[in-house]
Scaffold this motif. Structure first.
Motif, mmCIF file in Angstrom:
data_model
loop_
_atom_site.group_PDB
_atom_site.id
_atom_site.type_symbol
_atom_site.label_atom_id
_atom_site.label_comp_id
_atom_site.label_asym_id
_atom_site.label_seq_id
_atom_site.Cartn_x
_atom_site.Cartn_y
_atom_site.Cartn_z
ATOM 1 N N TYR A 16 0.879 -1.178 0.000
ATOM 2 C CA TYR A 16 0.000 0.000 0.000
ATOM 3 C C TYR A 16 0.908 1.217 0.000
ATOM 4 O O TYR A 16 1.758 1.361 0.874
ATOM 5 C CB TYR A 16 -0.845 -0.087 1.265
ATOM 6 C CG TYR A 16 -1.310 1.220 1.890
ATOM 7 C CD1 TYR A 16 -2.042 2.162 1.156
ATOM 8 C CD2 TYR A 16 -1.046 1.485 3.235
ATOM 9 C CE1 TYR A 16 -2.476 3.342 1.758
ATOM 10 C CE2 TYR A 16 -1.488 2.650 3.838
ATOM 11 C CZ TYR A 16 -2.190 3.583 3.094
ATOM 12 O OH TYR A 16 -2.624 4.731 3.683
ATOM 13 N N TRP A 17 0.777 2.061 -0.999
ATOM 14 C CA TRP A 17 1.614 3.273 -1.025
ATOM 15 C C TRP A 17 0.857 4.362 -1.790
ATOM 16 O O TRP A 17 1.052 4.559 -2.977
ATOM 17 C CB TRP A 17 2.992 2.996 -1.670
ATOM 18 C CG TRP A 17 3.991 4.085 -1.377
ATOM 19 C CD1 TRP A 17 4.472 5.028 -2.262
ATOM 20 C CD2 TRP A 17 4.640 4.366 -0.125
ATOM 21 N NE1 TRP A 17 5.352 5.871 -1.624
ATOM 22 C CE2 TRP A 17 5.479 5.484 -0.305
ATOM 23 C CE3 TRP A 17 4.569 3.786 1.145
ATOM 24 C CZ2 TRP A 17 6.247 6.033 0.719
ATOM 25 C CZ3 TRP A 17 5.339 4.332 2.162
ATOM 26 C CH2 TRP A 17 6.165 5.434 1.944
ATOM 27 N N LYS A 19 -2.727 7.353 -1.022
ATOM 28 C CA LYS A 19 -4.083 7.516 -0.498
ATOM 29 C C LYS A 19 -4.989 8.152 -1.553
ATOM 30 O O LYS A 19 -4.593 9.086 -2.228
ATOM 31 C CB LYS A 19 -4.062 8.415 0.745
ATOM 32 C CG LYS A 19 -3.235 7.841 1.890
ATOM 33 C CD LYS A 19 -3.188 8.820 3.059
ATOM 34 C CE LYS A 19 -2.056 8.533 4.030
ATOM 35 N NZ LYS A 19 -2.214 7.395 4.897
ATOM 36 N N ARG A 142 -5.472 -4.143 8.264
ATOM 37 C CA ARG A 142 -5.156 -5.552 7.973
ATOM 38 C C ARG A 142 -4.858 -6.330 9.243
ATOM 39 O O ARG A 142 -5.047 -7.545 9.299
ATOM 40 C CB ARG A 142 -3.959 -5.632 7.004
ATOM 41 C CG ARG A 142 -4.203 -4.923 5.664
ATOM 42 C CD ARG A 142 -3.041 -5.115 4.690
ATOM 43 N NE ARG A 142 -1.769 -4.770 5.278
ATOM 44 C CZ ARG A 142 -0.908 -3.870 4.793
ATOM 45 N NH1 ARG A 142 -1.177 -3.209 3.666
ATOM 46 N NH2 ARG A 142 0.226 -3.631 5.405
ATOM 47 N N SER A 191 5.477 7.144 6.695
ATOM 48 C CA SER A 191 4.800 6.608 5.514
ATOM 49 C C SER A 191 3.748 7.568 4.944
ATOM 50 O O SER A 191 3.657 7.710 3.718
ATOM 51 C CB SER A 191 4.220 5.230 5.790
ATOM 52 O OG SER A 191 3.556 5.204 7.012
ATOM 53 N N THR A 192 2.994 8.263 5.814
ATOM 54 C CA THR A 192 1.970 9.183 5.277
ATOM 55 C C THR A 192 2.618 10.290 4.459
ATOM 56 O O THR A 192 2.223 10.561 3.314
ATOM 57 C CB THR A 192 1.141 9.795 6.436
ATOM 58 O OG1 THR A 192 0.426 8.730 7.059
ATOM 59 C CG2 THR A 192 0.151 10.843 5.943
ATOM 60 N N MET A 195 4.107 8.775 1.214
ATOM 61 C CA MET A 195 3.170 8.424 0.131
ATOM 62 C C MET A 195 2.503 9.649 -0.466
ATOM 63 O O MET A 195 2.290 9.721 -1.677
ATOM 64 C CB MET A 195 2.205 7.309 0.513
ATOM 65 C CG MET A 195 1.375 7.413 1.719
ATOM 66 S SD MET A 195 0.328 5.926 1.968
ATOM 67 C CE MET A 195 1.316 4.891 3.002
ATOM 68 N N MET A 242 7.291 -0.259 -5.338
ATOM 69 C CA MET A 242 6.958 0.747 -4.318
ATOM 70 C C MET A 242 8.170 1.636 -4.041
ATOM 71 O O MET A 242 8.061 2.861 -3.972
ATOM 72 C CB MET A 242 6.494 0.071 -3.029
ATOM 73 C CG MET A 242 6.114 1.067 -1.958
ATOM 74 S SD MET A 242 6.125 0.364 -0.291
ATOM 75 C CE MET A 242 7.528 1.199 0.424
ATOM 76 N N ASP A 282 9.681 -2.498 3.824
ATOM 77 C CA ASP A 282 8.684 -1.434 3.983
ATOM 78 C C ASP A 282 9.360 -0.059 3.968
ATOM 79 O O ASP A 282 10.458 0.061 3.462
ATOM 80 C CB ASP A 282 7.844 -1.696 5.231
ATOM 81 C CG ASP A 282 6.902 -2.874 4.992
ATOM 82 O OD1 ASP A 282 6.288 -2.900 3.911
ATOM 83 O OD2 ASP A 282 6.815 -3.772 5.838
HETATM 84 O O1 PMV Z 1 -0.144 2.079 7.523
HETATM 85 P P1 PMV Z 1 0.849 3.120 7.128
HETATM 86 O O2 PMV Z 1 0.221 4.432 6.868
HETATM 87 O O3 PMV Z 1 1.996 3.206 8.107
HETATM 88 O O4 PMV Z 1 1.513 2.674 5.723
HETATM 89 C C1 PMV Z 1 2.185 1.459 5.530
HETATM 90 C C2 PMV Z 1 3.061 1.528 4.328
HETATM 91 C C3 PMV Z 1 3.953 0.313 4.085
HETATM 92 O O5 PMV Z 1 4.271 -0.342 5.283
HETATM 93 C C4 PMV Z 1 5.260 0.783 3.462
HETATM 94 C C5 PMV Z 1 3.314 -0.664 3.104
HETATM 95 C C6 PMV Z 1 2.204 -1.523 3.640
HETATM 96 O O6 PMV Z 1 1.334 -1.887 2.829
HETATM 97 O O7 PMV Z 1 2.217 -1.875 4.832
#
Ligand code: PMV
Length: 326
Positions: A16-17, A19, A142, A191-192, A195, A242, A282
């Motif tokens: 996931y990368w 929004k 998840r 990550s926010t 991305m 990614m 990640d």
């Molecule tokens: O849940 P967040 O916003 O920390 O984003 C996770 C982003 C990654 O770990 C790099 C990819 C993923 O799908 O977990």
């Protein structure tokens, strides 16, 4: 009005990368992950009279303002759903050492979603819990489920169908996830931020999102077929894409260090020699090698040998979030 819950961290095999809606924290594409048995957060939440603000004790110490504010915003969502106004006493403990480079918002927000909603007397389904956890952190949606989990992108504008589902449970596949810690420094770009910057500046972003849909279909089938080498191939492809799309932002984001690259090289060399093992990474420099149980000892000793690898954690697929006390 008190509850305690556990949730495990997870690693994405299809990443996931990006929004679609930063306010509702809706992902631009789906993702697929494995929940991790040995890396978890236990959180307790108590809504109390006479508190002026929310308090957060994180790993035995009062948390910094940034973390308290993020937790308060999350508690506001729970308070609104439950129709209450009380402030909360929150205690959150990770079973992994802080600063080990394993910090994960996934286990934190999944455990907070369960403990917080129960403490507020809400009885949410796993799907509703996943939706709630998503508002704290995309990957937390998840961690409500165990085993192999798919985060669905959803179609509704309110995000109510952007929730995770379990594909198969934690007993389906005897896999090992071997995590090589290559740096214990906290990451420069969260990550926010990473991305959003990628979505705003990378010329490759739309291709990344488009190609993720194909990876999701392929990964789901590979899991259902128990095709380990296919799972590995797609996971490396998704991981490298990614990181490539993040590197192609302007200015580019590089999460790796030189030891990260050495680990990648070693894992690929082992695979060339006939050992089924693959990697994923990640938003940080740690390398996660994934193999079947019979290769665990060999992969662990090979990764330990790499100069600069500081620590190794070994884990396997784990269970979903669970209530411990209420
Ligand atoms: O849940 P967040 O916003 O920390 O984003 C996770 C982003 C990654 O770990 C790099 C990819 C993923 O799908 O977990």
């Amino acid at each position: 009005m008190k509850a305690k819950a556990i949730a495990h961290s997870n690693i994405a095999l299809v990443k996931y990368w990006g929004k679609k809606d930063p306010k509702l924290n809706l992902p631009a594409a789906g993702s697929i992950s494995v929940t991790l048995r040995d890396i978890y957060t236990i959180s307790s939440v108590e809504f109390k009279d006479k508190l002026e603000k929310d308090n957060l004790i994180l790993n035995g110490k009062p948390a910094d303002t940034l973390k308290v504010n993020r937790m308060t915003s999350f508690m506001n969502i729970i308070r609104e759903q439950a129709g209450i106004d009380l402030k909360a006493e929150v205690v959150s403990d990770n079973n992994f050492p802080t600063g080990a480079g394993l910090a994960s918002s996934a286990s934190a927000f999944a455990s907070l979603a369960l403990a917080g909603s129960r403490a507020a007397n809400l009885s949410l389904s796993n799907s509703a819990l996943s939706e709630l956890a998503r508002k704290g952190s995309g990957s937390a949606a998840r961690s409500i489920f165990g085993g192999f989990v798919e985060m669905q992108v959803g179609e509704k504008s309110d995000g109510s169908d952007a929730t995770a589902i379990q594909l198969v449970d934690e007993n389906y596949w005897n896999m090992k996830i071997i995590i090589a810690i290559t740096s214990e420094e906290s990451k420069a770009i969260g990550s926010t931020e990473g991305m959003n910057h990628t979505a705003n500046t990378s010329p490759f972003y739309s291709q990344w999102i488009y190609s993720s849909q194909i990876d999701l279909d392929d990964m789901r089938s590979a899991i259902f077929d128990r095709n380990f080498s296919k799972v590995g191939e797609i996971a490396e492809f998704s991981c490298l894409k990614m990181h490539a799309v993040a590197m192609s932002a302007n200015p580019g984001i590089i999460y790796w260090n030189s030891i990260t690259v050495k680990c990648i090289e070693r894992i690929r060399k082992l695979r060339q020699s006939g050992i089924p093992v693959f990697f994923t990474i990640d938003a940080g420099p740690q390398v996660k090698a994934i193999c079947l149980a019979e290769a665990e000892n060999l992969i662990t000793s090979e990764l330990k040998e790499i100069e600069g690898v500081k620590k190794i954690f070994i884990t396997s697929p784990g269970s979903g979030a669970a209530l411990l006390e209420e």
